[in-house]
Design a protein around this motif. Structure first.
Motif, PDB file in Angstrom:
ATOM      1  N   PHE A 128      85.135  27.909  24.588  1.00 35.77           N
ATOM      2  CA  PHE A 128      86.368  28.601  24.974  1.00 35.77           C
ATOM      3  C   PHE A 128      86.075  30.065  25.304  1.00 35.77           C
ATOM      4  CE2 PHE A 128      89.586  31.594  23.501  1.00 35.77           C
ATOM      5  CZ  PHE A 128      90.631  31.286  24.354  1.00 35.77           C
ATOM      6  N   LEU A 129      85.323  30.736  24.445  1.00 38.48           N
ATOM      7  CA  LEU A 129      85.035  32.163  24.645  1.00 38.48           C
ATOM      8  C   LEU A 129      84.218  32.412  25.914  1.00 38.48           C
ATOM      9  CD1 LEU A 129      84.334  33.239  20.975  1.00 38.48           C
ATOM     10  CD2 LEU A 129      86.349  33.794  22.356  1.00 38.48           C
ATOM     11  N   LYS A 130      83.338  31.481  26.271  1.00 38.88           N
ATOM     12  CA  LYS A 130      82.566  31.629  27.512  1.00 38.88           C
ATOM     13  C   LYS A 130      83.493  31.627  28.728  1.00 38.88           C
ATOM     14  CE  LYS A 130      79.414  28.476  27.760  1.00 38.88           C
ATOM     15  NZ  LYS A 130      78.271  27.550  27.786  1.00 38.88           N
ATOM     16  N   LYS A 131      84.548  30.826  28.658  1.00 37.55           N
ATOM     17  CA  LYS A 131      85.471  30.701  29.791  1.00 37.55           C
ATOM     18  C   LYS A 131      86.611  31.719  29.753  1.00 37.55           C
ATOM     19  CE  LYS A 131      84.560  25.793  30.231  1.00 37.55           C
ATOM     20  NZ  LYS A 131      85.023  24.459  29.886  1.00 37.55           N
ATOM     21  N   HIS A 132      86.865  32.281  28.579  1.00 33.58           N
ATOM     22  CA  HIS A 132      87.987  33.223  28.406  1.00 33.58           C
ATOM     23  C   HIS A 132      87.458  34.514  27.779  1.00 33.58           C
ATOM     24  CE1 HIS A 132      89.946  29.302  28.693  1.00 33.58           C
ATOM     25  NE2 HIS A 132      90.928  29.976  29.264  1.00 33.58           N
ATOM     26  N   GLN A 133      86.652  35.204  28.546  1.00 33.02           N
ATOM     27  CA  GLN A 133      86.019  36.413  28.018  1.00 33.02           C
ATOM     28  C   GLN A 133      87.026  37.532  27.772  1.00 33.02           C
ATOM     29  OE1 GLN A 133      82.702  37.274  30.568  1.00 33.02           O
ATOM     30  NE2 GLN A 133      81.685  35.363  30.033  1.00 33.02           N
ATOM     31  N   ASP A 134      88.233  37.396  28.296  1.00 36.97           N
ATOM     32  CA  ASP A 134      89.274  38.399  28.053  1.00 36.97           C
ATOM     33  C   ASP A 134      89.941  38.223  26.687  1.00 36.97           C
ATOM     34  OD1 ASP A 134      90.394  35.965  28.965  1.00 36.97           O
ATOM     35  OD2 ASP A 134      92.233  36.989  29.546  1.00 36.97           O
ATOM     36  N   ASP A 144      80.726  20.717  15.588  1.00 39.22           N
ATOM     37  CA  ASP A 144      81.280  19.967  16.719  1.00 39.22           C
ATOM     38  C   ASP A 144      82.790  20.134  16.907  1.00 39.22           C
ATOM     39  OD1 ASP A 144      78.702  19.051  17.046  1.00 39.22           O
ATOM     40  OD2 ASP A 144      79.082  17.097  16.126  1.00 39.22           O
ATOM     41  N   CYS A 145      83.503  20.440  15.822  1.00 43.66           N
ATOM     42  CA  CYS A 145      84.962  20.498  15.907  1.00 43.66           C
ATOM     43  C   CYS A 145      85.515  21.918  15.800  1.00 43.66           C
ATOM     44  CB  CYS A 145      85.590  19.647  14.803  1.00 43.66           C
ATOM     45  SG  CYS A 145      85.003  17.951  14.784  1.00 43.66           S
ATOM     46  N   ILE A 146      84.690  22.870  15.401  1.00 39.61           N
ATOM     47  CA  ILE A 146      85.161  24.255  15.278  1.00 39.61           C
ATOM     48  C   ILE A 146      84.312  25.196  16.127  1.00 39.61           C
ATOM     49  CG2 ILE A 146      85.558  26.187  13.681  1.00 39.61           C
ATOM     50  CD1 ILE A 146      86.102  24.062  11.484  1.00 39.61           C
ATOM     51  N   MET A 147      83.034  25.323  15.799  1.00 42.55           N
ATOM     52  CA  MET A 147      82.204  26.367  16.392  1.00 42.55           C
ATOM     53  C   MET A 147      81.870  26.124  17.876  1.00 42.55           C
ATOM     54  SD  MET A 147      82.156  28.541  14.056  1.00 42.55           S
ATOM     55  CE  MET A 147      81.048  29.674  14.870  1.00 42.55           C
ATOM     56  N   ILE A 148      81.379  24.948  18.224  1.00 48.72           N
ATOM     57  CA  ILE A 148      81.015  24.703  19.631  1.00 48.72           C
ATOM     58  C   ILE A 148      82.251  24.773  20.529  1.00 48.72           C
ATOM     59  CG2 ILE A 148      80.105  22.986  21.255  1.00 48.72           C
ATOM     60  CD1 ILE A 148      78.056  22.238  19.013  1.00 48.72           C
ATOM     61  N   PRO A 149      83.370  24.133  20.174  1.00 45.51           N
ATOM     62  CA  PRO A 149      84.555  24.275  21.034  1.00 45.51           C
ATOM     63  C   PRO A 149      85.024  25.726  21.162  1.00 45.51           C
ATOM     64  CG  PRO A 149      84.831  22.420  19.544  1.00 45.51           C
ATOM     65  CD  PRO A 149      83.596  23.152  19.097  1.00 45.51           C
ATOM     66  N   CYS A 150      84.959  26.482  20.085  1.00 44.62           N
ATOM     67  CA  CYS A 150      85.372  27.886  20.146  1.00 44.62           C
ATOM     68  C   CYS A 150      84.405  28.687  21.020  1.00 44.62           C
ATOM     69  CB  CYS A 150      85.450  28.452  18.739  1.00 44.62           C
ATOM     70  SG  CYS A 150      86.264  30.061  18.668  1.00 44.62           S
ATOM     71  N   TYR A 151      83.113  28.429  20.881  1.00 49.07           N
ATOM     72  CA  TYR A 151      82.104  29.095  21.698  1.00 49.07           C
ATOM     73  C   TYR A 151      82.338  28.797  23.187  1.00 49.07           C
ATOM     74  CZ  TYR A 151      77.527  30.194  23.678  1.00 49.07           C
ATOM     75  OH  TYR A 151      76.526  30.704  24.455  1.00 49.07           O
ATOM     76  N   HIS A 191      84.377  34.361  12.217  1.00 51.54           N
ATOM     77  CA  HIS A 191      84.259  35.825  12.190  1.00 51.54           C
ATOM     78  C   HIS A 191      83.039  36.270  12.982  1.00 51.54           C
ATOM     79  CE1 HIS A 191      82.697  39.615  10.544  1.00 51.54           C
ATOM     80  NE2 HIS A 191      83.971  39.965  10.511  1.00 51.54           N
ATOM     81  N   GLU A 192      81.908  35.640  12.707  1.00 49.53           N
ATOM     82  CA  GLU A 192      80.678  36.033  13.397  1.00 49.53           C
ATOM     83  C   GLU A 192      80.779  35.793  14.901  1.00 49.53           C
ATOM     84  OE1 GLU A 192      77.888  37.693  11.994  1.00 49.53           O
ATOM     85  OE2 GLU A 192      79.581  37.949  10.632  1.00 49.53           O
ATOM     86  N   LEU A 193      81.367  34.688  15.299  1.00 47.45           N
ATOM     87  CA  LEU A 193      81.486  34.367  16.718  1.00 47.45           C
ATOM     88  C   LEU A 193      82.493  35.275  17.418  1.00 47.45           C
ATOM     89  CD1 LEU A 193      80.623  32.505  19.032  1.00 47.45           C
ATOM     90  CD2 LEU A 193      82.416  30.924  18.307  1.00 47.45           C
ATOM     91  N   LEU A 194      83.662  35.425  16.845  1.00 46.23           N
ATOM     92  CA  LEU A 194      84.735  36.174  17.493  1.00 46.23           C
ATOM     93  C   LEU A 194      84.502  37.679  17.506  1.00 46.23           C
ATOM     94  CD1 LEU A 194      87.717  34.151  16.036  1.00 46.23           C
ATOM     95  CD2 LEU A 194      87.009  34.198  18.437  1.00 46.23           C
ATOM     96  N   PHE A 195      83.901  38.214  16.457  1.00 42.75           N
ATOM     97  CA  PHE A 195      83.792  39.673  16.355  1.00 42.75           C
ATOM     98  C   PHE A 195      82.379  40.198  16.565  1.00 42.75           C
ATOM     99  CE2 PHE A 195      87.598  38.602  13.902  1.00 42.75           C
ATOM    100  CZ  PHE A 195      88.522  39.322  14.643  1.00 42.75           C
ATOM    101  N   ASN A 196      81.383  39.357  16.402  1.00 45.12           N
ATOM    102  CA  ASN A 196      80.000  39.809  16.575  1.00 45.12           C
ATOM    103  C   ASN A 196      79.272  39.070  17.685  1.00 45.12           C
ATOM    104  OD1 ASN A 196      80.307  41.626  14.431  1.00 45.12           O
ATOM    105  ND2 ASN A 196      79.805  40.056  12.937  1.00 45.12           N
ATOM    106  N   PHE A 199      76.712  33.024  17.285  1.00 42.18           N
ATOM    107  CA  PHE A 199      76.968  31.635  16.913  1.00 42.18           C
ATOM    108  C   PHE A 199      76.052  31.294  15.733  1.00 42.18           C
ATOM    109  CE2 PHE A 199      76.466  27.142  16.831  1.00 42.18           C
ATOM    110  CZ  PHE A 199      77.642  26.616  17.329  1.00 42.18           C
ATOM    111  N   VAL A 200      76.635  31.002  14.598  1.00 39.44           N
ATOM    112  CA  VAL A 200      75.865  30.668  13.398  1.00 39.44           C
ATOM    113  C   VAL A 200      75.907  29.158  13.196  1.00 39.44           C
ATOM    114  CG1 VAL A 200      75.617  31.025  10.912  1.00 39.44           C
ATOM    115  CG2 VAL A 200      76.473  32.888  12.354  1.00 39.44           C
ATOM    116  N   ARG A 201      74.768  28.527  13.294  1.00 35.02           N
ATOM    117  CA  ARG A 201      74.668  27.086  13.030  1.00 35.02           C
ATOM    118  C   ARG A 201      74.868  26.824  11.535  1.00 35.02           C
ATOM    119  NH1 ARG A 201      74.602  23.949  17.061  1.00 35.02           N
ATOM    120  NH2 ARG A 201      73.635  24.668  18.959  1.00 35.02           N
TER     121      ARG A 201
END
Length: 182
Positions: A171-177, A162-169, A37-42, A45-47
């Protein structure tokens, strides 16, 4: 199958936002929902070590999510891969209906490959694997994170980061749309 769940500590006051820590399953789902939620909508990146469990409970109270169990039959805390595949085959039509009715933008698949294979089939094989944990369906604008079962994550910190947040982060850097609906 759930469309709403609570992660409040039983018998606590709702406004205290105390997290139920009784099972790794619930803790890991709640933390993952909060981080996503924090990464996708705000864009934050919360460690793992920075997670505020009061905030976790607040977010899970207000953020819509659904949990679909592929194994529709109650029983045993564990389910091996062949048993899970059997349940998915038996209930495939119901699972497909549930997934399509929910029309989610983000899926967290919790069986490393088995569920992702079926999710891809439901969406006409439009998901493309972009990394070890990330799949993207550019046609339907859907993101899937293929990770481990929340009750069997090994190190919760490593799996969360390593398996959720970093890969999602990444992805979002490369797919800003990519912009999931609220």
């Amino acid at each position: 199958d759930l469309r709403i769940d609570t992660y409040h500590l039983p018998n606590s006051k709702k406004e205290e936002y105390l997290m139920d820590r009784s099972t790794a399953f619930n803790r890991n789902i709640a933390r993952s929902l909060y981080g996503l939620h924090e990464l996708l909508f705000n864009g934050r990146f919360v460690r793992f070590d920075d997670i505020d469990e009061h905030e976790v409970v607040k977010v899970t109270d207000s953020f819509p999510f659904a949990r679909i169990n592929c194994k529709k039959e109650a029983g045993g805390p564990k389910c091996n891969d062949s048993t899970l595949k059997k349940y998915i085959r038996e209930d495939y039509d119901l699972l497909e209906e549930q997934i399509l009715n929910l029309d989610a933008d983000v899926f967290v698949c919790c069986a490393r490959g088995i569920i992702m294979e079926n999710l891809n089939h439901i969406f006409k094989n439009n998901f493309v694997q972009l990394s070890n944990y990330i799949w993207y369906n550019e046609v339907d604008k859907k993101l899937a994170i293929d990770t481990y079962h929340p009750g069997n994550m090994g190190s919760a910190k490593e799996t969360y980061e390593d398996c959720i947040m970093i890969p999602c982060y990444e992805f979002l850097k490369k797919h800003q749309d990519f912009s999931p609906r609220r």
